[in-house]
Design a protein around this motif. Sequence first.
Motif, PDB file in Angstrom:
ATOM      1  N   GLY A  41       0.827  -1.228   0.241  1.00  0.00           N
ATOM      2  CA  GLY A  41      -0.356  -0.192   0.211  1.00  0.00           C
ATOM      3  C   GLY A  41       0.961   1.474   0.014  1.00  0.00           C
ATOM      4  N   GLN A  42       2.225   0.935  -0.169  1.00  0.00           N
ATOM      5  CA  GLN A  42       2.830   2.279  -0.405  1.00  0.00           C
ATOM      6  C   GLN A  42       4.061   2.402  -1.494  1.00  0.00           C
ATOM      7  N   THR A  43       4.298   3.421  -1.297  1.00  0.00           N
ATOM      8  CA  THR A  43       5.334   4.270  -3.067  1.00  0.00           C
ATOM      9  C   THR A  43       6.367   4.727  -2.310  1.00  0.00           C
ATOM     10  N   LEU A  44       7.281   3.612  -3.016  1.00  0.00           N
ATOM     11  CA  LEU A  44       9.033   3.849  -2.554  1.00  0.00           C
ATOM     12  C   LEU A  44       9.752   4.923  -3.804  1.00  0.00           C
ATOM     13  N   ALA A  45      10.557   5.795  -4.067  1.00  0.00           N
ATOM     14  CA  ALA A  45      10.132   6.437  -5.075  1.00  0.00           C
ATOM     15  C   ALA A  45      11.977   6.424  -5.319  1.00  0.00           C
ATOM     16  N   LEU A  46      12.716   6.164  -5.601  1.00  0.00           N
ATOM     17  CA  LEU A  46      13.872   5.280  -6.300  1.00  0.00           C
ATOM     18  C   LEU A  46      14.212   6.788  -6.985  1.00  0.00           C
ATOM     19  N   VAL A  47      14.663   7.697  -6.959  1.00  0.00           N
ATOM     20  CA  VAL A  47      15.258   8.864  -7.480  1.00  0.00           C
ATOM     21  C   VAL A  47      17.022   9.167  -7.893  1.00  0.00           C
ATOM     22  N   GLY A  48      17.811   9.897  -9.279  1.00  0.00           N
ATOM     23  CA  GLY A  48      18.573  10.116  -9.323  1.00  0.00           C
ATOM     24  C   GLY A  48      18.727  10.572 -10.669  1.00  0.00           C
ATOM     25  N   GLU A  49      20.290  11.090 -11.044  1.00  0.00           N
ATOM     26  CA  GLU A  49      20.198  11.205 -12.267  1.00  0.00           C
ATOM     27  C   GLU A  49      20.164   9.766 -13.430  1.00  0.00           C
ATOM     28  N   SER A  50      20.057  10.812 -14.393  1.00  0.00           N
ATOM     29  CA  SER A  50      20.649   9.243 -15.618  1.00  0.00           C
ATOM     30  C   SER A  50      22.062   8.073 -15.324  1.00  0.00           C
ATOM     31  N   THR A 223       5.521   7.810  -0.751  1.00  0.00           N
ATOM     32  CA  THR A 223       5.484   7.679   0.639  1.00  0.00           C
ATOM     33  C   THR A 223       6.879   7.514   0.903  1.00  0.00           C
ATOM     34  N   THR A 224       7.965   7.155   0.134  1.00  0.00           N
ATOM     35  CA  THR A 224       9.583   7.107   1.015  1.00  0.00           C
ATOM     36  C   THR A 224      10.154   7.421  -0.221  1.00  0.00           C
ATOM     37  N   VAL A 225      11.243   7.716  -0.047  1.00  0.00           N
ATOM     38  CA  VAL A 225      12.083   8.151  -1.411  1.00  0.00           C
ATOM     39  C   VAL A 225      13.545   7.557  -0.873  1.00  0.00           C
ATOM     40  N   ALA A 226      14.363   6.649  -1.993  1.00  0.00           N
ATOM     41  CA  ALA A 226      15.563   6.789  -1.819  1.00  0.00           C
ATOM     42  C   ALA A 226      16.273   7.243  -2.764  1.00  0.00           C
ATOM     43  N   VAL A 227      17.603   8.634  -2.408  1.00  0.00           N
ATOM     44  CA  VAL A 227      17.926   8.870  -3.647  1.00  0.00           C
ATOM     45  C   VAL A 227      19.436   8.074  -3.778  1.00  0.00           C
ATOM     46  N   MET A 228      19.258   8.042  -5.340  1.00  0.00           N
ATOM     47  CA  MET A 228      20.338   6.939  -5.600  1.00  0.00           C
ATOM     48  C   MET A 228      21.370   8.021  -6.613  1.00  0.00           C
ATOM     49  N   THR A 229      23.138   7.840  -6.523  1.00  0.00           N
ATOM     50  CA  THR A 229      24.123   8.099  -7.919  1.00  0.00           C
ATOM     51  C   THR A 229      25.152   7.105  -7.392  1.00  0.00           C
ATOM     52  N   ALA A 230      26.088   7.154  -8.594  1.00  0.00           N
ATOM     53  CA  ALA A 230      26.584   6.467  -9.298  1.00  0.00           C
ATOM     54  C   ALA A 230      26.764   4.974  -7.869  1.00  0.00           C
ATOM     55  N   GLY A 231      25.341   4.797  -8.897  1.00  0.00           N
ATOM     56  CA  GLY A 231      24.781   2.740  -8.052  1.00  0.00           C
ATOM     57  C   GLY A 231      24.794   2.943  -6.185  1.00  0.00           C
ATOM     58  N   ARG A 232      24.605   3.571  -5.619  1.00  0.00           N
ATOM     59  CA  ARG A 232      24.423   3.856  -4.378  1.00  0.00           C
ATOM     60  C   ARG A 232      23.050   4.509  -4.162  1.00  0.00           C
ATOM     61  N   VAL A 233      22.806   3.853  -2.496  1.00  0.00           N
ATOM     62  CA  VAL A 233      21.633   5.104  -2.268  1.00  0.00           C
ATOM     63  C   VAL A 233      22.305   5.718  -1.133  1.00  0.00           C
ATOM     64  N   VAL A 234      21.963   6.851  -1.340  1.00  0.00           N
ATOM     65  CA  VAL A 234      22.536   7.833  -0.446  1.00  0.00           C
ATOM     66  C   VAL A 234      21.849   8.940   0.877  1.00  0.00           C
ATOM     67  N   GLU A 235      20.537   8.303   0.269  1.00  0.00           N
ATOM     68  CA  GLU A 235      19.702   8.832   1.941  1.00  0.00           C
ATOM     69  C   GLU A 235      18.540   8.724   1.431  1.00  0.00           C
ATOM     70  N   THR A 236      17.785   8.249   2.364  1.00  0.00           N
ATOM     71  CA  THR A 236      16.095   7.016   2.014  1.00  0.00           C
ATOM     72  C   THR A 236      15.659   8.252   3.641  1.00  0.00           C
TER      73      THR A 236
END
Length: 287
Positions: A41-50, A223-236
């Motif tokens: 019932g929740q949405t996790l967004a993986l965000v980051g540049e191309s 609902t929740t955001v995970a920020v990715m860069t260079a293949g890693r999650v840097v903030e959730t």
Amino acid sequence: MTLLAAQELVKEFDVAGTAGLVRPARRFTAVDHVSFELHAGQTLALVGESGSGKSTTARLAARLIDVTSGTVLLDGQDVTTLSGADLLEVRRQVQMVFQDPFSSLNPRHTVERIVTAPLRYQKRPMPGGSRAVAQGLLERVGLDPGHVDRYPAQFSGGQAQRIGIARALAVGPRVLVCDEAVSALDVSVQAQIINLLRTLQREEGFGCLFIAHDLAVVRQIATTVAVMTAGRVVETGPRDAVFDDPQHEYTRKLLAAVPRIRPEWEAARRHNAGARLETTTSTPRGE
């Protein structure tokens, strides 16, 4: 309850060397020890540049590609080594919605054939026949049920994406993986698809793994955001916490690049940034 979880996911690809040069083949790490949890019932967004690794992570989670190491858990069961009928069941429970709706829809097939394809692949019954099932699916996503005999080229981009969502819903998935599902659409159509996904999620209760680079879109659905860069999650973190008080410098750079459509978002961000600066520059208590 955790529905889908990734634990220390790693994906490496072989990169061929250059012929005639002293450049040997090497391994490129696209996803580097990524972990996350998605709840029903929740949405996790993986965000980051191309190139940040978010789409590769989505494909690992959906078992479209194999992991190099790490695990993907569905209801606590490791699905990374499953095959045959067991993998087929995972594919039923975890469905994809792709970025370009026209590229993911066979132009030679009617809508009826397209949206019922997962049911045929899964060898599942279609009460009332495929036509009735297709009409019901179109109605669920806000399209005219009478259009089941049409072909993808006869629809707009937003309508084609609704067809893609209908196809994903056909087998009753518990997880919907949306890989840049609205990035190819106009802003007004994006809002319509986002509203549709939120409505369907309330009705069906599925978890949504939402891949995006557009933070304005993420703010509407996550609902929740995970920020990715260079293949890693840097903030959730929870959506509002990440947007209003980002902790990582990369997250702050992403947010700074977003046009400030809503002034209250910028005001909250500036307030929290100022509070951090004051904390780091003030004289410690007792000195």
